[in-house]
Design a protein around this motif. Structure first.
Motif, PDB file in Angstrom:
ATOM      1  N   THR A  68      89.506 -49.536  51.858  1.00  0.00           N
ATOM      2  CA  THR A  68      89.266 -48.687  53.035  1.00  0.00           C
ATOM      3  C   THR A  68      90.398 -47.666  53.168  1.00  0.00           C
ATOM      4  OG1 THR A  68      90.256 -50.469  54.360  1.00  0.00           O
ATOM      5  CG2 THR A  68      87.846 -50.318  54.325  1.00  0.00           C
TER       6      THR A  68
ATOM      7  N   ARG B  25      85.521 -42.491  57.551  1.00  0.00           N
ATOM      8  CA  ARG B  25      84.468 -42.649  56.538  1.00  0.00           C
ATOM      9  C   ARG B  25      84.533 -44.042  55.917  1.00  0.00           C
ATOM     10  NH1 ARG B  25      86.032 -37.342  55.211  1.00  0.00           N
ATOM     11  NH2 ARG B  25      87.125 -38.018  53.318  1.00  0.00           N
TER      12      ARG B  25
ATOM     13  N   LEU C 166      85.187 -46.723  57.357  1.00  0.00           N
ATOM     14  CA  LEU C 166      84.516 -47.691  58.225  1.00  0.00           C
ATOM     15  C   LEU C 166      83.082 -47.954  57.774  1.00  0.00           C
ATOM     16  CD1 LEU C 166      85.667 -46.604  61.810  1.00  0.00           C
ATOM     17  CD2 LEU C 166      86.167 -48.784  60.674  1.00  0.00           C
ATOM     18  N   ARG C 167      82.452 -46.943  57.178  1.00  0.00           N
ATOM     19  CA  ARG C 167      81.075 -47.103  56.712  1.00  0.00           C
ATOM     20  C   ARG C 167      80.954 -48.173  55.631  1.00  0.00           C
ATOM     21  NH1 ARG C 167      77.357 -46.388  60.146  1.00  0.00           N
ATOM     22  NH2 ARG C 167      77.181 -44.308  61.037  1.00  0.00           N
ATOM     23  N   LYS C 168      82.071 -48.502  54.968  1.00  0.00           N
ATOM     24  CA  LYS C 168      82.033 -49.550  53.951  1.00  0.00           C
ATOM     25  C   LYS C 168      81.870 -50.932  54.585  1.00  0.00           C
ATOM     26  CE  LYS C 168      84.342 -48.754  50.163  1.00  0.00           C
ATOM     27  NZ  LYS C 168      85.419 -48.544  49.164  1.00  0.00           N
TER      28      LYS C 168
ATOM     29  N   ASP D   3      79.635 -51.330  56.996  1.00  0.00           N
ATOM     30  CA  ASP D   3      78.261 -51.297  57.509  1.00  0.00           C
ATOM     31  C   ASP D   3      77.488 -52.554  57.109  1.00  0.00           C
ATOM     32  OD1 ASP D   3      77.397 -49.233  59.141  1.00  0.00           O
ATOM     33  OD2 ASP D   3      77.282 -47.807  57.493  1.00  0.00           O
ATOM     34  N   GLY D   4      76.873 -53.186  58.075  1.00  0.00           N
ATOM     35  CA  GLY D   4      75.928 -54.253  57.783  1.00  0.00           C
ATOM     36  C   GLY D   4      76.528 -55.600  57.439  1.00  0.00           C
TER      37      GLY D   4
ATOM     38  N   SER E 250      80.772 -58.256  66.180  1.00  0.00           N
ATOM     39  CA  SER E 250      80.577 -57.378  65.023  1.00  0.00           C
ATOM     40  C   SER E 250      81.236 -56.024  65.266  1.00  0.00           C
ATOM     41  CB  SER E 250      79.078 -57.184  64.774  1.00  0.00           C
ATOM     42  OG  SER E 250      78.854 -56.144  63.853  1.00  0.00           O
TER      43      SER E 250
ATOM     44  N   GLN F 289      79.896 -53.310  64.212  1.00  0.00           N
ATOM     45  CA  GLN F 289      78.859 -52.326  63.917  1.00  0.00           C
ATOM     46  C   GLN F 289      78.735 -51.238  64.977  1.00  0.00           C
ATOM     47  OE1 GLN F 289      77.176 -52.536  60.832  1.00  0.00           O
ATOM     48  NE2 GLN F 289      76.880 -50.382  61.410  1.00  0.00           N
TER      49      GLN F 289
ATOM     50  N   ILE G 190      81.540 -48.872  64.484  1.00  0.00           N
ATOM     51  CA  ILE G 190      81.313 -48.084  63.274  1.00  0.00           C
ATOM     52  C   ILE G 190      80.338 -46.956  63.521  1.00  0.00           C
ATOM     53  CG2 ILE G 190      80.338 -48.165  60.935  1.00  0.00           C
ATOM     54  CD1 ILE G 190      81.403 -51.062  60.783  1.00  0.00           C
ATOM     55  N   ASP G 191      79.244 -47.284  64.175  1.00  0.00           N
ATOM     56  CA  ASP G 191      78.233 -46.262  64.471  1.00  0.00           C
ATOM     57  C   ASP G 191      78.797 -45.168  65.383  1.00  0.00           C
ATOM     58  OD1 ASP G 191      76.417 -47.639  62.932  1.00  0.00           O
ATOM     59  OD2 ASP G 191      75.504 -48.684  64.631  1.00  0.00           O
TER      60      ASP G 191
ATOM     61  N   GLY H 221      79.632 -42.325  62.781  1.00  0.00           N
ATOM     62  CA  GLY H 221      78.320 -41.728  62.752  1.00  0.00           C
ATOM     63  C   GLY H 221      78.393 -40.245  62.396  1.00  0.00           C
TER      64      GLY H 221
END
Length: 242
Positions: A159, A206, A208-210, A212-213, A230, A232, A235-236, A240
């Motif tokens: 990250t 960016r 942070l998108r790693k 995701d989920g 979570s 999430q 992150i969103d 986003g």
């Protein structure tokens, strides 16, 4: 603070020339052959780290491996003395930060120019510390997606942004994210990396998108400690559109 039998979060008081008195949260992973320590605290504060290890019911001599999540001095500060005190201990870090951790390149944030603006006693301490880094020996590279066997299993997630080689670790058995400085807990709320300490904030967001989920139930942040839930929504919100 324990997450099952394999994961212990240490609570270590820290005095920082930048942040003042605060608390940090290194982590121990426990296996049959011994312990893995994740991050080491601030230099000059070795006794506080050792006391936290003893309070967790563990021994310094049981540490077999040290993982450095990144190059900042509050994460690698006790590394030289740990290497001296624990013969044969193995060191691990991402190659993006190994040149700094090994003393072959200057720190990204604690630059020579910044050091000269610090109190004289701190200058002497940090210059001695930086010289000791050149004597550490081999550091094994960790890469994005590496699957580590310790603590019941952990995945390396690169990250970058806070530093070039910053990593998080995800422990699927506990659904636990060790976020290092990619996330923090501030006033009981989950937050992104501290902008003042993150040279490339757009890249850090960016990164942070790693996350995701990931099926995360709990997060341990080096600054702020435990957060149950979570990442999430955060992150969103922060990443986003990036």
């Amino acid at each position: 603070m324990n997450f099952g039998p394999n994961v212990t979060v240490l609570t270590v008081p820290m005095l920082s020339p930048v942040m003042g008195p605060t608390v940090i949260y290194p982590v121990l992973l426990k296996d049959g052959d011994g312990l893995t320590l994740i991050d080491t605290g601030m230099f000059g504060q070795y006794d506080s780290l050792v006391q936290a290890i003893l309070q967790a019911g563990e021994q310094l001599s049981s540490i077999k491996r040290i993982i450095l999540t990144h190059q900042d001095i509050d994460h690698i500060g006790n590394l030289p003395v740990l290497v001296r005190e624990i013969p044969g201990v193995q060191l691990f870090a991402h190659p993006g930060d190994i040149p700094v951790i090994s003393g072959s390149e200057s720190m990204l944030k604690m630059t020579p120019e910044r050091i000269t603006g610090m109190p004289q006693a701190f200058q002497e301490q940090i210059n001695a510390f930086l010289e000791q880094l050149t004597q550490l020996g081999e550091i094994t590279e960790l890469h994005d997606g590496d699957q580590l066997p310790w603590g019941g299993g952990a995945e390396v997630i690169h990250t970058p942004g806070h530093t070039p080689g910053h990593i998080c670790l995800y422990l699927p058995q506990e659904k636990l994210l060790l976020a290092a400085d990619e996330l923090r807990v501030a006033d009981g709320r989950l937050a992104g990396p501290a902008e003042s300490a993150t040279p490339d904030m757009p890249l850090a967001l960016r990164s942070l998108r790693k996350l995701d989920g990931l099926p995360v139930q709990s997060i341990v942040c080096y600054h702020g400690g435990r957060y149950d839930g979570s990442p999430q929504v955060l992150i969103d919100s922060l990443a986003g559109g990036l």
